[in-house]
Design a protein around this motif. Structure first.
Motif, short mmCIF file in Angstrom:
data_model
loop_
_atom_site.label_atom_id
_atom_site.label_comp_id
_atom_site.label_asym_id
_atom_site.label_seq_id
_atom_site.Cartn_x
_atom_site.Cartn_y
_atom_site.Cartn_z
N GLU A 112 0.75 -1.15 0.08
CA GLU A 112 -0.14 0.01 0.07
C GLU A 112 0.87 1.18 -0.08
O GLU A 112 0.57 2.13 -0.74
N HIS A 121 0.54 7.97 6.89
CA HIS A 121 -0.21 6.73 6.58
C HIS A 121 0.89 5.61 7.17
O HIS A 121 0.64 4.49 7.62
N HIS A 178 0.76 2.59 9.81
CA HIS A 178 1.17 1.26 9.65
C HIS A 178 2.14 0.46 10.55
O HIS A 178 1.95 -0.51 11.12
N HIS A 203 -8.43 1.81 10.94
CA HIS A 203 -7.28 2.31 9.96
C HIS A 203 -7.91 2.29 8.61
O HIS A 203 -7.86 3.11 7.68
N ASP A 253 -7.21 4.18 4.71
CA ASP A 253 -7.41 3.37 3.48
C ASP A 253 -8.41 4.09 2.56
O ASP A 253 -8.13 4.51 1.31
#
Ligand SMILES: [Fe+2]
Ligand SMILES: [Fe+2]
Length: 144
Positions: free
Chosen positions: A60, A75, A79, A120, A125
């Protein structure tokens, strides 16, 4: 636990596939009985979840880097925090690490894991979908 819906699609490709599989692994985990003899199966599912999540996060982030996604740094931090949180959940469920009975540790994980994925996914996303939609012809190749 959430059923997969078409509105959850982000790229109609590898990222969707991963999200669907992450959700399914969590559903399978939650469906396991909270009895001690289930602990090895529960750990095996969590290890698969960890491996898939780790690979998925990298994929991603590669997609985000390729499209110069403005929120990539934040982001990526999210993660990293998710990996640490998952490690913590696994440690609690894992016999060698846990101070808790399996049933109690699993019950906690049953509540945390759907949130771990969905919070998340919806806040981090899904906004990516709008950015990907602006790039016609972008295909996210599966890494597996
Ligand atoms: Fe993400
Ligand atoms: Fe994701």
């Amino acid at each position: 636990m959430l059923e997969w819906r078409d509105t959850m699609s982000i790229d109609r490709g590898a990222l969707d596939d991963d999200h669907h599989r992450l959700n399914e692994l969590i559903r399978h985990f939650v469906a396991l009985p909270g009895e001690e003899e289930q602990r090895p199966r529960a750990i095996a599912l969590l290890e698969r979840l960890r491996a898939l999540a780790f690979r998925h996060f990298e994929q991603e982030e590669r997609v985000q880097a390729a499209i110069r996604y403005p929120l990539l740094a934040d982001h990526r931090s999210q993660h990293r925090r998710l990996v640490l949180l998952l490690d913590d959940i696994i440690a609690q469920v894992d016999e060698r690490e846990s101070a808790f009975a399996f049933g109690y540790a699993k019950e906690k994980a049953d509540h945390l894991l759907p949130f771990w994925f969905l919070d998340h996914f919806t806040r981090g996303d899904l906004p990516l979908k709008t950015h990907l939609a602006k790039i016609p012809g972008l295909v996210c190749a599966p890494v597996r």
